[in-house]
Motif scaffolding. Structure first.
Motif, short mmCIF file in Angstrom:
data_model
loop_
_atom_site.label_atom_id
_atom_site.label_comp_id
_atom_site.label_asym_id
_atom_site.label_seq_id
_atom_site.Cartn_x
_atom_site.Cartn_y
_atom_site.Cartn_z
N PHE A 11 38.52 44.57 41.19
CA PHE A 11 37.65 43.48 40.72
C PHE A 11 36.22 43.47 41.68
O PHE A 11 36.55 43.56 42.94
CB PHE A 11 38.04 42.11 40.72
CG PHE A 11 37.28 41.04 40.32
CD1 PHE A 11 37.36 40.65 38.90
CD2 PHE A 11 36.70 40.28 41.25
CE1 PHE A 11 36.44 39.74 38.62
CE2 PHE A 11 35.60 39.37 40.99
CZ PHE A 11 35.77 38.96 39.60
N TRP A 38 36.31 46.23 37.68
CA TRP A 38 36.07 45.28 36.49
C TRP A 38 34.68 44.38 37.15
O TRP A 38 34.61 44.14 38.12
CB TRP A 38 37.24 44.01 36.40
CG TRP A 38 37.11 42.97 35.55
CD1 TRP A 38 37.95 42.97 34.36
CD2 TRP A 38 36.49 41.97 35.36
NE1 TRP A 38 37.25 41.99 33.73
CE2 TRP A 38 36.63 41.31 34.17
CE3 TRP A 38 35.31 41.31 36.15
CZ2 TRP A 38 36.00 40.07 33.61
CZ3 TRP A 38 34.72 40.05 35.70
CH2 TRP A 38 34.92 39.56 34.45
N ALA A 57 40.77 38.01 35.70
CA ALA A 57 40.75 39.44 36.33
C ALA A 57 40.98 39.46 37.71
O ALA A 57 41.70 40.49 38.04
CB ALA A 57 39.31 39.77 35.82
N ALA A 61 44.01 41.76 39.17
CA ALA A 61 43.27 42.98 40.18
C ALA A 61 44.53 43.45 41.16
O ALA A 61 45.25 42.50 41.76
CB ALA A 61 42.13 42.47 40.80
N VAL A 64 40.44 43.06 45.40
CA VAL A 64 39.05 42.51 45.35
C VAL A 64 38.07 43.13 46.35
O VAL A 64 38.29 42.80 47.50
CB VAL A 64 39.20 41.01 45.12
CG1 VAL A 64 37.88 40.40 45.09
CG2 VAL A 64 40.22 40.52 43.98
#
Length: 162
Positions: A11, A38, A57, A61, A64
């Motif tokens: 993400f 993402w 999301a 994930a 991140v």
């Protein structure tokens, strides 16, 4: 790279002013062949509740990446919200799990809540070396994730046999 049926889910949290640099980073990461990024502009569809989709999301994930810049660290709003939410999710991860990766696009100050995470400087003459370090970190997380998933699969098989 380890064998798996799915890519590493990454993400990307960033300020809209940094969109062009984040697109470039995303293309490089996806080009590795085992990473799926993402981004709101890529993954949100018209009519979707973006708040819900972003939270989902982050929850789904594997990693991140918090993209930091002069724009994002001084801006109130969604980047700060995503950061707080990602930090909450990080608390649920094993201690050695790589989940939050701060990535600086310029000489900005790292927010207090991220200062104890090792960050990467993705700018100037450090950019290429930093990218390699980032990919190495993502690879380590991928291996961590695959190991956890295999352990979970074996645990379920054991329970079914009993």
């Amino acid at each position: 790279m380890p064998e798996t049926n799915r890519p590493l889910k990454v993400f990307l949290s960033y300020a809209s002013q940094d969109k062009l640099l984040v697109r470039e980073l995303s293309r490089r990461l996806v080009g590795e062949g085992w990473i799926d990024t993402w981004q709101d502009e890529k993954n949100l569809l018209p009519g979707q509740d973006w708040r819900v989709k972003i939270e989902e999301a982050v929850e789904e994930a594997d990693v991140v990446i918090i993209v930091l810049s002069q724009h994002s660290v001084s801006k109130e709003g969604h980047v700060q919200k995503e950061l707080r939410y990602a930090r909450e999710i990080a608390l649920e991860k094993p201690e050695d799990a790589i989940f939050l990766i701060p990535l600086r696009l310029d000489e900005c100050e790292v927010p207090r809540g991220l200062r104890f995470y090792q960050w990467v400087d993705y700018f100037d003459d450090k950019k290429d070396a930093s990218y390699l370090a980032l990919v190495a970190s993502l690879k380590l997380r991928y291996e961590q994730k695959l190991k956890l998933e295999e352990e979970e699969r074996l645990r379920k098989e054991q329970q079914e046999r009993e």
